[in-house]
Design a protein around this motif. Structure first.
Motif, short mmCIF file in Angstrom:
data_model
loop_
_atom_site.label_atom_id
_atom_site.label_comp_id
_atom_site.label_asym_id
_atom_site.label_seq_id
_atom_site.Cartn_x
_atom_site.Cartn_y
_atom_site.Cartn_z
N SER A 220 0.85 -1.20 0.00
CA SER A 220 0.00 0.00 0.00
C SER A 220 0.88 1.24 0.00
O SER A 220 1.83 1.33 0.76
CB SER A 220 -0.90 0.02 1.23
N GLY A 221 0.55 2.16 -0.87
CA GLY A 221 1.32 3.39 -0.98
C GLY A 221 2.44 3.33 -2.01
O GLY A 221 3.06 4.35 -2.32
N SER A 222 2.69 2.15 -2.58
CA SER A 222 3.72 2.03 -3.61
C SER A 222 3.29 2.81 -4.84
O SER A 222 2.18 2.61 -5.35
CB SER A 222 3.96 0.56 -3.98
N PRO A 223 4.15 3.70 -5.36
CA PRO A 223 3.76 4.53 -6.50
C PRO A 223 3.62 3.74 -7.80
O PRO A 223 4.33 2.77 -8.03
CB PRO A 223 4.89 5.56 -6.60
N VAL A 224 2.67 4.18 -8.63
CA VAL A 224 2.39 3.55 -9.92
C VAL A 224 2.64 4.58 -11.00
O VAL A 224 2.08 5.68 -10.96
CB VAL A 224 0.93 3.03 -9.97
N TYR A 225 3.48 4.21 -11.98
CA TYR A 225 3.86 5.12 -13.07
C TYR A 225 3.42 4.53 -14.41
O TYR A 225 3.44 3.32 -14.60
CB TYR A 225 5.38 5.30 -13.12
N VAL A 226 3.03 5.41 -15.32
CA VAL A 226 2.75 5.05 -16.71
C VAL A 226 3.58 5.99 -17.57
O VAL A 226 3.45 7.21 -17.45
CB VAL A 226 1.25 5.16 -17.05
N LYS A 227 4.45 5.42 -18.41
CA LYS A 227 5.33 6.21 -19.28
C LYS A 227 6.09 7.28 -18.47
O LYS A 227 6.21 8.43 -18.90
CB LYS A 227 4.54 6.85 -20.41
N GLY A 228 6.55 6.90 -17.28
CA GLY A 228 7.35 7.81 -16.45
C GLY A 228 6.54 8.86 -15.70
O GLY A 228 7.11 9.68 -15.00
N LYS A 229 5.21 8.81 -15.82
CA LYS A 229 4.37 9.78 -15.11
C LYS A 229 3.62 9.09 -13.97
O LYS A 229 3.11 7.97 -14.13
CB LYS A 229 3.38 10.43 -16.07
N LEU A 230 3.53 9.77 -12.86
CA LEU A 230 2.88 9.24 -11.67
C LEU A 230 1.37 9.24 -11.85
O LEU A 230 0.78 10.26 -12.19
CB LEU A 230 3.28 10.08 -10.46
N VAL A 231 0.75 8.07 -11.62
CA VAL A 231 -0.70 7.93 -11.75
C VAL A 231 -1.36 7.92 -10.37
O VAL A 231 -2.42 8.48 -10.18
CB VAL A 231 -1.04 6.63 -12.50
N GLY A 232 -0.73 7.25 -9.42
CA GLY A 232 -1.29 7.10 -8.09
C GLY A 232 -0.47 6.11 -7.30
O GLY A 232 0.71 5.95 -7.56
N ALA A 233 -1.13 5.44 -6.37
CA ALA A 233 -0.43 4.47 -5.51
C ALA A 233 -1.32 3.28 -5.24
O ALA A 233 -2.55 3.38 -5.23
CB ALA A 233 -0.04 5.14 -4.20
N ILE A 234 -0.68 2.13 -5.02
CA ILE A 234 -1.42 0.91 -4.65
C ILE A 234 -2.26 1.24 -3.43
O ILE A 234 -1.76 1.80 -2.45
CB ILE A 234 -0.47 -0.25 -4.32
N GLY A 235 -3.53 0.93 -3.50
CA GLY A 235 -4.41 1.23 -2.38
C GLY A 235 -5.12 0.00 -1.83
O GLY A 235 -5.39 -0.09 -0.64
N TYR A 236 -5.40 -0.98 -2.70
CA TYR A 236 -6.19 -2.13 -2.28
C TYR A 236 -5.74 -3.38 -3.01
O TYR A 236 -5.33 -3.33 -4.16
CB TYR A 236 -7.68 -1.92 -2.60
N GLY A 237 -5.87 -4.49 -2.34
CA GLY A 237 -5.68 -5.81 -2.94
C GLY A 237 -6.77 -6.71 -2.40
O GLY A 237 -7.60 -6.28 -1.60
N ASN B 78 -4.73 -12.37 -6.09
CA ASN B 78 -3.79 -11.37 -5.54
C ASN B 78 -3.00 -10.66 -6.62
O ASN B 78 -2.22 -9.76 -6.32
CB ASN B 78 -2.83 -12.02 -4.55
N ASN B 79 -3.18 -11.06 -7.86
CA ASN B 79 -2.51 -10.36 -8.96
C ASN B 79 -3.33 -9.19 -9.47
O ASN B 79 -2.92 -8.50 -10.39
CB ASN B 79 -2.18 -11.35 -10.09
N LEU B 80 -4.50 -8.99 -8.88
CA LEU B 80 -5.32 -7.82 -9.18
C LEU B 80 -5.24 -6.87 -8.00
O LEU B 80 -5.15 -7.30 -6.85
CB LEU B 80 -6.78 -8.23 -9.42
N GLY B 81 -5.29 -5.59 -8.29
CA GLY B 81 -5.28 -4.61 -7.22
C GLY B 81 -5.92 -3.32 -7.69
O GLY B 81 -6.24 -3.15 -8.87
N LEU B 82 -6.11 -2.41 -6.74
CA LEU B 82 -6.71 -1.12 -7.06
C LEU B 82 -5.74 -0.01 -6.70
O LEU B 82 -5.12 -0.05 -5.63
CB LEU B 82 -8.03 -0.95 -6.30
#
Length: 130
Positions: free
Chosen positions: A97-114, A120-124
């Protein structure tokens, strides 16, 4: 009497600390941001987290879609882990939780839920507000 004064002072200190936390400055990322309006299904993402020790390790995922909600945040981003190592070792875990998520080097958000009860390979991802 001394004990009551000490307890009262400690309570005042704790109240001051909690009040300071409540007015903390909002998070302002230094990385470029990809707004939620630009997020599309099928985009490849890089998630940065710590898998062992204290070294940040990137792993790959795919954005599946936007999940609308009635509560805050109004939208979440559904992702699927692509990385073979992470998949083989349990997928998204609570500690991510809180791990940053990037697309093409741009920050989209952070892992919030599993999901502990499902795949467990799906998350929000909680998107950044902008």
């Amino acid at each position: 009497m001394k004990k009551k004064i000490t307890v009262f002072i400690l309570m005042l200190i704790m109240t001051a600390i909690m009040a300071a936390d409540a007015v903390a400055a909002p998070f302002v990322p230094t990385d470029p941001i990809l707004p939620l309006s630009k997020v599309k299904p099928g985009m490849k993402a890089e998630i940065r987290t710590v898998l062992h020790g204290n070294k940040i390790t990137p792993f790959s995922a795919t954005l599946i879609g936007i999940v609308p909600r009635k509560t805050s945040p109004k939208n979440l981003i559904l992702i699927r882990v692509d990385d073979k190592y992470v998949r083989a070792n349990g997928g998204i875990a609570a500690g991510m939780s809180g791990s940053p998520v990037y697309v093409k080097g741009k920050l989209v958000g952070a892992i919030g839920y599993g999901w502990s009860f499902g795949d467990n390979n799906l998350g929000l991802v909680t998107p950044l507000r902008k």
